[in-house]
Design a protein around this motif. Sequence first.
Motif, short mmCIF file in Angstrom:
data_model
loop_
_atom_site.label_atom_id
_atom_site.label_comp_id
_atom_site.label_asym_id
_atom_site.label_seq_id
_atom_site.Cartn_x
_atom_site.Cartn_y
_atom_site.Cartn_z
N MET A 1 0.83 -1.20 0.00
CA MET A 1 0.00 0.00 0.00
C MET A 1 0.87 1.27 0.00
N GLU A 311 -10.62 11.17 -4.16
CA GLU A 311 -9.75 10.01 -3.93
C GLU A 311 -9.99 9.42 -2.54
N VAL A 314 -13.26 7.58 -2.31
CA VAL A 314 -13.18 6.24 -2.92
C VAL A 314 -12.46 5.28 -1.98
N ARG A 315 -11.35 5.77 -1.41
CA ARG A 315 -10.57 4.89 -0.52
C ARG A 315 -11.39 4.47 0.69
N LEU A 316 -12.19 5.42 1.24
CA LEU A 316 -13.02 5.06 2.39
C LEU A 316 -14.13 4.09 1.95
N ALA A 317 -14.73 4.36 0.77
CA ALA A 317 -15.80 3.49 0.29
C ALA A 317 -15.28 2.09 0.02
N ILE A 318 -14.07 2.00 -0.48
CA ILE A 318 -13.50 0.69 -0.79
C ILE A 318 -13.14 -0.07 0.48
N GLY A 319 -12.97 0.67 1.56
CA GLY A 319 -12.77 -0.04 2.83
C GLY A 319 -11.52 0.34 3.59
N GLU A 320 -10.85 1.41 3.20
CA GLU A 320 -9.70 1.84 3.99
C GLU A 320 -10.24 2.57 5.22
N SER A 321 -9.63 2.35 6.37
CA SER A 321 -10.17 2.99 7.57
C SER A 321 -9.76 4.46 7.62
N LYS A 322 -10.54 5.26 8.36
CA LYS A 322 -10.24 6.69 8.45
C LYS A 322 -8.85 6.91 9.06
N THR A 413 -18.69 10.08 6.38
CA THR A 413 -18.28 9.30 5.21
C THR A 413 -19.29 9.44 4.08
N ALA A 414 -20.58 9.43 4.46
CA ALA A 414 -21.62 9.52 3.43
C ALA A 414 -21.55 10.87 2.71
N PHE A 417 -18.80 10.76 0.36
CA PHE A 417 -19.24 9.86 -0.68
C PHE A 417 -20.14 10.61 -1.67
N LEU A 420 -18.37 12.88 -4.02
CA LEU A 420 -17.75 12.20 -5.15
C LEU A 420 -18.58 12.41 -6.41
#
Lengths: 422, 237
Positions: A1, A311, A314-322, A413-414, A417, A420
Amino acid sequence: MIKFLLKGLVRDRHRSLFPILIIAGGVGLSVLLYCYIQGFGSDLIRTNAIYDTGHVKIMTQAYKKIADQLPNDLALANSDQLVQELQNKYPEMEWSQRIKLGGLLDIPDEKGETKEQGPVQGIGMDLLNSNKNINRFNLHKALVEGNLPDKQGEILITKEFANNLNVKPGHTATLISNAADGSMAIYNFEISGIIQFGVSFLDKNTILVDIQDLRSALNMYNSAGEILGYFPGNFNAEKANRITADFNQEYSEEGDEFSPVMVTLRDQNGLDQMLSMINAESFIIIGIFIFVMSLVLWNTGLMSGIRRYGEIGVRLAIGESKTDVYVSLLWEGLLIGVAGTIVGNILGLAFSYYLQEVGIDVSGMMQDSSALMSTVLRARITTPAYFIGFIPGLLATFLGNAISGIGIVNRETAQLFKELER
Amino acid sequence: MAIIETVGIAKRYPMGKRKFTALRDIDLKIEKGEFTGIVGPSGSGKTTLLNIIGALDHPSEGSATVLGKKVESLSHKDAARLRNQRLGFIFQTYNLLPVYTVYENVELPLLLLKMNKEKRRELVETALKRVGILDKIDSKPAQLSGGERQRVSVARAMVKEPDLVLADEPTANLDVANSHNILNMMLELNRELETTFLFATHDEKVMRYLRRQITLTDGRITEDIEKEPEPVSPEEV
């Protein structure tokens, strides 16, 4: 990563190249400014020490009171013996006797009548028995025409003064001044060479004379107006204070105005006040500069962060933690900060090195100046110069990313999102 | 077995001194393998419901269980883990990262799963082959057409073979031909991998492909019907 993020950082010029350039520019300017201020202070000390104050100076108490008037009738008697004692007592220092004078310099024609005449300031010091003063004044380099004196009766004259009086090496010049006993002193010299100091005040109308000639001219046998002491390297305030206290305790007598008194460089010409002012100003200027740079760099961090809402969303939506996103932003800030600071430091130090070694000639702007200052702008690279740039470079970018990062990561997050989709 | 179950969900947003209710009384069950759409006009609450199901938002009231996890009680970290391991997202504007290649964009979810390089390459190539864009593997998003970008976006959502794919207006920025191509491809992936697809859309083209259509009006479910999909073949397009 980490490799993935680094790849993005390198490829995205808005995130890497531009912030690095901004940081490098800011850091470079901070370093250059710091070195210039250091150089200015150090040049001021050096110039004053060489031409006027020494690192320490000995005069009679009476001479000290009206030193500006060059009262050679109040000069130190038996100065040769005193220098001998000083050399024994303080062997780490070099001592130089000086006589300073004011008067007229008369240029006669073939018949001996006045052709040109002008006010003169003269400095008498040992020019014939050792090279110390020649090296200290850098006279080999300062000589623009003719030769340095190699026998009694020869003098050096500054270029501007020589041009005004229309004289060349080989011409005769008559010094008209006050002798130490109050009589009128008239003494003929031969001009051996023309010099240029690069110090506007001195270049106007100065002659350099061997001290023995001036002693003869002014009836000052075995005496000197001042004895200047020099440390082998730079001025050392602590050592100077110690030597001064020691000397004054032994030699200076209260109530005897002809007893010698020693003062340090900082006690003369208002230098103490000036150096304190330079120090304070340098801190204020650098402080303001760092503050402004920090704002600019912080803003860069914020802008960079805001540009990356997409960016990060997207990273948070894909599952990277805050937390991971925030830590990666901090690392990025640190990397950009380090890279920009290194580049900026190299640039700042390179320019400072040029100013230190070559300098910029501003003599054209200082023709009417009476300050004992070099006409070449110089910088001085001191140890803090290697680190000072890290304050705006690292702190500002790191803080910029940290604060902008909090704003982004703390966003719902929303909401991120949703942004985006814009 | 229901992979999504919501009971009495409501969502309110502060709007000045008052609160705006985006969703109310949402009771819903979605089984594994469904190809379902939440449809309705703009502002009806589709995206809000999709965000709650995607663990991107919490309900103000009620409970949402997604893949066995109660969304309202998940911490940020647990929600991120759920999205990372079991959910895929497809966005209206694709949201590909412009500085990365197609390969790297699709690889990103696998990096978060800490897979080794060989496995990542295998999965990325498989995903790109499925969406028919393997030949663009080294291209940057800017070099792709809109349809190709959405294919990459689908590949990124599908690469880890998630249980549930959430697609918010996936065809809104595509022309008719590309829309049908993408929808056909999703339908095929749904059949082949049994991945559950949940759309939020008001696009008639998408609605033709749905097997179940849940209509939202002013934040309430007003209709929930099952139907036969009517895909449009490439020849018809």
